[in-house]
Design a protein around this motif. Structure first.
Motif, PDB file in Angstrom:
ATOM      1  N   PHE A 143      33.061   4.254 -17.209  1.00  0.00           N
ATOM      2  CA  PHE A 143      33.354   5.687 -17.241  1.00  0.00           C
ATOM      3  C   PHE A 143      32.488   6.460 -16.249  1.00  0.00           C
ATOM      4  N   ASN A 144      31.280   5.951 -15.983  1.00  0.00           N
ATOM      5  CA  ASN A 144      30.452   6.566 -14.945  1.00  0.00           C
ATOM      6  C   ASN A 144      31.137   6.441 -13.591  1.00  0.00           C
ATOM      7  N   ASN A 145      31.703   5.263 -13.339  1.00  0.00           N
ATOM      8  CA  ASN A 145      32.437   5.061 -12.088  1.00  0.00           C
ATOM      9  C   ASN A 145      33.691   5.923 -12.023  1.00  0.00           C
ATOM     10  N   LEU A 146      34.386   6.040 -13.160  1.00  0.00           N
ATOM     11  CA  LEU A 146      35.622   6.824 -13.179  1.00  0.00           C
ATOM     12  C   LEU A 146      35.364   8.295 -12.847  1.00  0.00           C
ATOM     13  N   THR A 147      34.274   8.841 -13.400  1.00  0.00           N
ATOM     14  CA  THR A 147      33.995  10.252 -13.105  1.00  0.00           C
ATOM     15  C   THR A 147      33.639  10.450 -11.637  1.00  0.00           C
ATOM     16  N   PHE A 206      38.904  -3.406  -9.709  1.00  0.00           N
ATOM     17  CA  PHE A 206      39.196  -2.770  -8.426  1.00  0.00           C
ATOM     18  C   PHE A 206      39.115  -1.249  -8.591  1.00  0.00           C
ATOM     19  N   PRO A 207      38.557  -0.510  -7.633  1.00  0.00           N
ATOM     20  CA  PRO A 207      38.070  -0.952  -6.319  1.00  0.00           C
ATOM     21  C   PRO A 207      36.561  -1.204  -6.272  1.00  0.00           C
ATOM     22  N   SER A 208      35.884  -1.058  -7.444  1.00  0.00           N
ATOM     23  CA  SER A 208      34.424  -1.217  -7.412  1.00  0.00           C
ATOM     24  C   SER A 208      33.995  -2.661  -7.174  1.00  0.00           C
ATOM     25  N   ASN A 209      34.921  -3.613  -7.284  1.00  0.00           N
ATOM     26  CA  ASN A 209      34.580  -4.998  -6.950  1.00  0.00           C
ATOM     27  C   ASN A 209      34.662  -5.253  -5.449  1.00  0.00           C
ATOM     28  N   VAL A 210      35.222  -4.283  -4.704  1.00  0.00           N
ATOM     29  CA  VAL A 210      35.353  -4.409  -3.250  1.00  0.00           C
ATOM     30  C   VAL A 210      34.418  -3.437  -2.531  1.00  0.00           C
ATOM     31  N   LEU A 211      34.411  -2.186  -2.991  1.00  0.00           N
ATOM     32  CA  LEU A 211      33.553  -1.157  -2.403  1.00  0.00           C
ATOM     33  C   LEU A 211      32.510  -0.748  -3.433  1.00  0.00           C
ATOM     34  N   ASN A 212      31.254  -1.064  -3.163  1.00  0.00           N
ATOM     35  CA  ASN A 212      30.170  -0.722  -4.076  1.00  0.00           C
ATOM     36  C   ASN A 212      28.861  -0.659  -3.296  1.00  0.00           C
ATOM     37  N   HIS A 213      27.778  -0.301  -3.981  1.00  0.00           N
ATOM     38  CA  HIS A 213      26.515  -0.120  -3.253  1.00  0.00           C
ATOM     39  C   HIS A 213      25.935  -1.444  -2.759  1.00  0.00           C
TER      40      HIS A 213
END
Length: 467
Positions: A143-147, A206-213
């Motif tokens: 949910f942190n990522n979603l916001t 997806f997409p945090s498994n492709v684009l992340n820190h």
């Protein structure tokens, strides 16, 4: 991560949070102005709320990294995520309000869209964590990522666009240095949106498994938190410098007011000189002619003296008419408030329509309005009230008069049945008469009408702007 890296990250989060917190406090200290030549001032409180909440959220993230409160880790993470969500809500409303200000005045999309997104996010977020599942930290991270995806990224992009729009606005006012600052602030917001809304915590989704820190650090060798901190510091420093431009508006008002008062004093001196010297001498010459008429017996001489007396009287009359016009020219705006108040009181006495009158023109106005334009404005508003009385079936009317750097603005709003302003057969004599008067004073008039009522906005440029 070794001890040195941990301390470095802690300092990054500290300055990251401090930058936004300072931005928020500075923005909240700015005086809110509903009507200003600088649109940023009308939404500055939203930017302030974002800064304060986001700064606190980053400090809570710093506390979690310190592992000083491990027993309350998920509670701290929940508070951090909630504060992040609400901060992005204010940023998104700020961006929407600035970008869509003119096109969404009635439907308030710039408020309802962010609120709807936040409401849905809160509903699912609180529903998921209320059961305290075993994978609670993973759920909160989702949910942190979603916001960040649905509020942080669009909010920052919209804020950046709004600063670019304001930059063009300031270029039109010949404030190039401030315009460049707005451009830089916009670019920092774009950078912040990219790093905080795209390169986020990695998850197997997806997409945090492709684009992340982690990916960002792998390809650049730079921690994304460092770029976020730099963008936060850049936004704060530039925005605080931008606040100086607001004092320019006040100084402009003061300078215009001083010039206006000097003009009035010079006119008074001229009027007094013409009255005390020229008119009095003409009057004395007329008295002398009358004395000569009393003693003259020659018909031709008497005829000449009569013509001279008539010319002197006509000259005195023209001089007095000139003084009357000259004395009232360019100070008619000072009488507009009282004239409209009398008109509205008369309107309310003869109608069962509530009329709310807001005269927001400051003493130090931006320009000058002659008596002729003052009179035309009066008759335009009178005609509008007559149309409301005859056709609108309204119960409430609001009249607002305010000023900007370039114009005097009059807004009339009613809650009547409205009409289709695009159909020619709806334009009666009254409406056409209003349009003709507006054209005569080089103004503009916009009409927006629907089932919820009618809004008429009239803008009249200051006479020095017309020249």
């Amino acid at each position: 991560m070794n001890q040195f890296q941990e301390k470095t990250y802690l300092w990054l989060f500290f300055f990251y949070g401090l930058s936004f917190f300072v931005l928020g406090i500075s923005a909240l200290q700015q005086k809110f102005r509903h009507k200003s030549e600088f649109p940023l001032l009308t939404t500055i409180q939203l930017l302030g709320a974002f800064g304060v909440l986001h700064g606190i959220a980053e400090w809570i993230a710093m506390l979690r990294m310190m592992k000083a409160y491990d027993n309350f880790e998920w509670q701290l993470y929940t508070v951090e995520t909630l504060l992040t969500g609400f901060s992005f809500l204010f940023l998104m409303i700020f961006g929407f309000s600035m970008v869509l200000k003119e096109t969404t005045k009635n439907i308030k999309i710039h408020i309802w869209v962010p609120l709807l997104i936040l409401a849905l996010w809160l509903f699912f977020f609180l529903g998921r964590i209320s059961s305290v599942p075993k994978d609670l930290m993973w759920q909160i991270t989702i949910f942190n990522n979603l916001t960040r995806y649905f509020m942080g990224l669009p909010g920052a992009i919209l804020a950046g666009i709004s600063f670019f729009q304001n930059s063009n606005h300031l270029k039109g006012l010949r404030l190039s240095s401030y315009a460049n600052m707005y451009m830089i602030a916009g670019m920092f917001f774009f950078l912040y949106g990219l790093t905080s809304g795209v390169f986020i915590t990695p998850l197997d989704i997806f997409p945090s498994n492709v684009l992340n820190h982690v990916v960002f650090y792998h390809y650049t060798g730079i921690p994304v938190e460092l770029v976020r901190a730099i963008s936060a510091i850049g936004i704060t420093v530039i925005t605080i410098r931008i606040f100086d431009s607001f004092s320019w508006e006040i100084q402009k008002r003061f300078n215009e007011y001083e010039q206006h008062q000097l003009l009035i004093q010079e006119r008074k001196k001229t009027i007094q000189m013409v009255h005390d010297q020229i008119i009095q001498r003409l009057f004395g010459a007329g008295m002398l002619v009358e004395s000569l008429l009393d003693v003259s017996e020659n018909d031709e001489t008497r005829m000449g003296l009569e013509e001279l007396k008539s010319d002197l009287n006509e000259t005195i009359k023209e001089a007095r008419d000139f003084l009357k016009t000259f004395s009232s020219s360019y100070i008619g705006i000072e009488d507009l408030k009282e004239n409209l108040l009398n008109l509205i009181e008369q309107f309310q006495r003869t109608n069962n329509i509530n009329c709310d009158y807001n005269y927001l023109v400051p003493t130090m106005v931006m320009g000058k309005i002659s008596t002729d334009i003052n009179a035309e404005l009066y008759y335009i508003i009178q005609e509008a009230l007559m149309n409301i009385q005859k056709h609108s079936k309204a119960k409430n009317v609001r009249i607002s008069v305010y000023s900007s750097l370039k114009a005097l603005v009059v807004e009339l709003d009613d809650d009547g049945v409205g009409f289709d302003s695009n159909k020619k057969n709806t334009e009666g004599y009254g409406l056409q008469n209003m349009k003709d008067r507006v054209i005569r004073i080089n103004g503009s008039m916009k009409i927006k009408s629907g089932k919820e009522g009618t809004r008429i906005m009239i803008k009249v440029p200051w006479e020095d702007e017309q020249e």
